[in-house]
Write an enzyme that holds these catalytic residues in place. Structure first.
Site, short mmCIF file in Angstrom:
data_model
loop_
_atom_site.label_atom_id
_atom_site.label_comp_id
_atom_site.label_asym_id
_atom_site.label_seq_id
_atom_site.Cartn_x
_atom_site.Cartn_y
_atom_site.Cartn_z
N ARG A 107 1.86 33.29 40.45
CA ARG A 107 1.87 34.62 41.06
C ARG A 107 0.94 35.62 40.38
NH1 ARG A 107 8.10 36.30 39.52
NH2 ARG A 107 7.49 38.46 39.59
N HIS A 148 3.70 40.75 37.15
CA HIS A 148 4.59 41.75 36.55
C HIS A 148 3.91 43.09 36.31
CE1 HIS A 148 6.69 37.96 35.89
NE2 HIS A 148 7.65 38.71 36.37
N ARG A 161 20.86 42.20 36.84
CA ARG A 161 20.45 40.80 36.71
C ARG A 161 20.47 40.45 35.23
NH1 ARG A 161 14.63 38.94 38.58
NH2 ARG A 161 13.98 40.11 36.74
N CYS A 174 15.10 41.03 47.11
CA CYS A 174 14.67 41.93 46.04
C CYS A 174 13.25 41.62 45.56
CB CYS A 174 15.64 41.89 44.87
SG CYS A 174 15.69 40.28 44.07
N ARG A 200 16.27 44.88 36.43
CA ARG A 200 15.68 43.80 35.63
C ARG A 200 16.00 44.06 34.15
NH1 ARG A 200 11.33 44.18 39.85
NH2 ARG A 200 10.83 42.07 40.52
N ASN A 210 9.29 36.59 44.99
CA ASN A 210 8.10 36.41 44.13
C ASN A 210 8.09 35.01 43.52
OD1 ASN A 210 7.97 39.13 44.62
ND2 ASN A 210 8.82 39.71 42.65
N ASP A 211 9.19 34.66 42.87
CA ASP A 211 9.24 33.32 42.27
C ASP A 211 9.37 32.25 43.35
OD1 ASP A 211 8.96 33.27 39.42
OD2 ASP A 211 10.70 34.60 39.38
N GLU A 270 15.50 31.75 44.29
CA GLU A 270 14.06 31.87 44.02
C GLU A 270 13.45 30.54 43.60
OE1 GLU A 270 13.40 34.80 40.95
OE2 GLU A 270 15.12 34.16 39.79
C1 PEP Z 1 11.47 37.57 42.29
O1 PEP Z 1 11.14 36.55 41.69
O2 PEP Z 1 11.22 37.78 43.49
C2 PEP Z 1 12.19 38.65 41.58
C3 PEP Z 1 12.70 39.67 42.22
O3 PEP Z 1 12.28 38.58 40.24
P1 PEP Z 1 11.06 38.83 39.23
O4 PEP Z 1 9.93 39.43 40.01
O5 PEP Z 1 11.58 39.74 38.18
O6 PEP Z 1 10.77 37.46 38.72
MG MG Z 2 12.04 36.06 39.79
#
Ligand code: PEP
Ligand code: MG
Length: 594
Positions: free
Chosen positions: A476, A200, A344, A513, A307, A465-466, A442
């Site tokens: 991550r 993050h 979201r 995304c 977000r 990402n998740d 995800e």
């Molecule tokens: C993801 O998980 O790819 C995503 C876009 O959400 P975040 O990065 O906020 O978990």
């Molecule tokens: Mg995510």
């Protein structure tokens, strides 16, 4: 330890460049992920007040420990209180108190920093003791230090948002809430020991366009506040004590970068269309409502991911109210134009932000987070949905449900949304009906069930990402396993293909995304796998626009088709690297394969 003003040879450290650009400036060391222990230079006239603040904290700490000793004695007898008695002795030690006060006065430092520094030296002495038992007592020093710092930062918080001068932040790691609070005019860049491309901290760095390098192991123990450092967020290099030649080289780099930024602005109106005339939608990921200006600067096609949990990070206290949320979403609706914005719903919990009153979990990435939390703490979800539906009158808003792992969650969420609609109708409050509801893909289960979910969702958004974290079982944000967090892993690519196919078959749009959509090498594969709708950190838009305009979609598809036959991550990396020269290699650096 380094002393400020002494000359050391230039030293280069390597990490992961997560936001492009060069920053040159003075280091500012932060010793706590919450940004509590930071170094301030106080004016001389404030030092007496700082000493008093420290004495009050000391007094309170002694009182807390005395009370704890009493409780322990009453419950278990005198023998069990000896550790706390040692803490009390430390807190009453006039020598320790004197050293901390001396540090405050001599260094014009804030009390938190003085406590951390003096106890840190004490700890080094303990670490050298040969006797195991005595050496272990170092943990008491840590406890006492933490207690004092906690009291101090609770009584008067001095956060990073109060940074007096421009600086490059150096930290072990930073909480998203701390990063979100940074003043981008003062923060030239940041470097952390921990983190990865999709952590993050990195996402925020990109969104506010601050050069950043993460995963630089040990950087906090090599750098002192005030030293000049250079960071190159493109290559992931951090340079300590730069030589005059290095300074000249990077100063030139920085001015080239500024020219490029100017050039990007000039190209903002060009359409994102490939040589063979295929259009790609380039949307913006937004974390902070104030960033909306950045997204307009790059001419994004609306907001592909807002977000919303960052509203919680920024709120003065607790959850933002319905009215506060309404104002934020209304602003978003008005600013994001015809293409609109995808809100979201709160992705709280997990490794992000925590709802007050919820205990830390043993395994937060798999815990009570995102849609699970929204369904369990329903009033929070209802309040948010009310605000979104009301704001949707002012523009084109969509709702996106995060971290869905089964169809029941989608049905439950849709039922609550329908119920809120009825409620607003009954109250005669202006609101939009039939707002589109999307599902984030995800979690591996959602990939496997994509066709089923597609029947009840208006659109999909691929959160790579998740998805990568959960598919490959790799944290991550953990630099120790960073090389395993691999968007080019064959399993990840097959999962993405499966979701793209499900969307096509059931005729619902699929957007990406996650951070893959900001990364040129990975974007080529996403396009080749059939995705045409990408949402990314706004500052990545110019590069991705140039990339799209320089390739043939047919070639990207050919590349992806072959890559899907490969069986190991290494094979994919080798193949992609050797074939990218045919596709647009001028956009790619080694960082893009991370
Ligand atoms: C993801 O998980 O790819 C995503 C876009 O959400 P975040 O990065 O906020 O978990
Ligand atoms: Mg995510």
């Amino acid at each position: 330890m380094r002393g400020i003003g002494r000359k050391f040879p230039e030293e280069r450290l390597e990490g992961i460049g997560v936001c492009q650009g060069v920053a040159i400036g003075n280091a500012f060391l932060v010793d706590d992920p919450r940004g509590r222990v930071v170094r301030f230079f106080l004016p001389k006239q404030q030092l007496d007040a700082e000493i008093n603040r420290f004495r009050e904290a000391l007094h309170l700490a002694q009182q807390q420990v005395r009370e704890a000793i009493e409780r322990l004695r009453a419950a278990l007898g005198s023998d069990h209180a000896y550790i706390l008695e040692a803490h009390l002795l430390m807190l009453q030690d006039p020598h320790l108190q004197g050293q901390i006060e001396k540090f405050i006065l001599e260094n014009q430092a804030n009390a938190e920093w003085a406590v951390r520094d003096v106890t840190g030296h004490l700890l080094e002495v303990y670490a050298q003791i040969e006797d195991d038992y005595l050496r272990e007592r170092g943990s008491d020093v840590v406890d006492v230090s933490h207690r004092l710092i906690k009291i101090l930062s609770g009584t008067e918080t001095r956060g990073l948002n109060e940074l007096a001068e421009e600086a490059i932040i150096v930290a072990d790691d930073l909480m998203p809430s701390v990063t979100a609070d940074l003043d981008p005019r003062k923060v030239l860049g940041f470097v952390t020991n921990a983190g990865g491309w999709a952590s993050h901290t990195s996402i925020i760095a990109r969104s506010v366009n601050i050069p950043a390098v993460v995963g630089v192991r040990g950087v906090t123990s090599r750098v002192r506040s005030g030293e000049t450092i250079i960071i190159d967020g493109t290559t992931g290099t951090v340079i300590l004590n730069p030589s005059p030649e290095t300074l000249i080289f990077y100063t030139e780099q920085r001015s080239r970068q500024q020219q490029q930024e100017q050039h990007d602005i000039e190209e903002r109106e060009l359409p994102a269309i490939t040589f063979d005339n295929q259009e790609v939608k380039l949307r913006a990921n937004i974390e902070l409502i104030e960033e909306i200006e950045v997204f307009q600067r790059f001419n994004a096609e609306g907001v592909g991911l807002y977000r919303s949990e960052f509203l919680y990070a920024q709120a003065e206290s607790g959850l933002p109210t319905e009215e506060e949320q309404f104002e934020a979403y209304k602003f978003l609706a008005e600013m994001s134009g015809e293409a609109g914005a995808v809100v979201r719903t709160f992705d709280l919990g997990g490794d992000k932000l925590h709802l007050e009153g919820f205990k830390p979990e043993r395994n937060p990435a798999l815990g009570l987070r995102a849609i699970r939390l929204s369904l369990q703490v329903e009033y929070v979800f209802r309040t948010q949905v009310r605000a979104i539906l009301r704001a949707a009158v002012h523009g084109n808003l969509k709702i996106l449900l995060p971290f869905v792992s089964n169809l029941d969650e989608v049905r439950a969420a849709k039922q609550i949304i329908a119920d809120v609609e009825r409620e607003l109708r009954a109250e005669k409050v202006a609101h939009a009906e039939d707002v589109e509801i999307g599902v984030m893909i995800e979690v591996p289960a959602a990939v496997l069930m994509a066709e089923v979910l597609a029947r009840e969702a208006d659109f999909f958004s691929l959160g790579t990402n998740d998805l990568i974290q959960s598919m490959l079982a790799v944290d991550r944000g953990n630099e120790n396993v960073n090389s395993l967090f691999d968007p080019l892993h064959p399993a990840v690519l097959r999962a993405i293909k499966q979701v793209a196919d499900a969307g096509r078959k059931l005729e619902i749009p699929v957007n990406v995304c996650g951070e893959m959509a900001s990364n040129p090498a990975q974007v080529i594969l996403l396009l080749g796998l059939g995705l045409r709708d990408l949402s990314m950190t706004p500052t990545a838009i110019p590069t991705i626009r140039r990339l799209v305009r320089s390739i043939d979609m047919a070639n990207a598809e050919k590349l992806a088709l072959h890559v899907l036959t490969l069986t190991t991550p290494n094979e994919v990396h080798r193949y992609v690297q050797t074939h990218l020269s045919e596709l647009g290699s001028q956009f790619l650096t080694t960082a893009h394969f991370g």
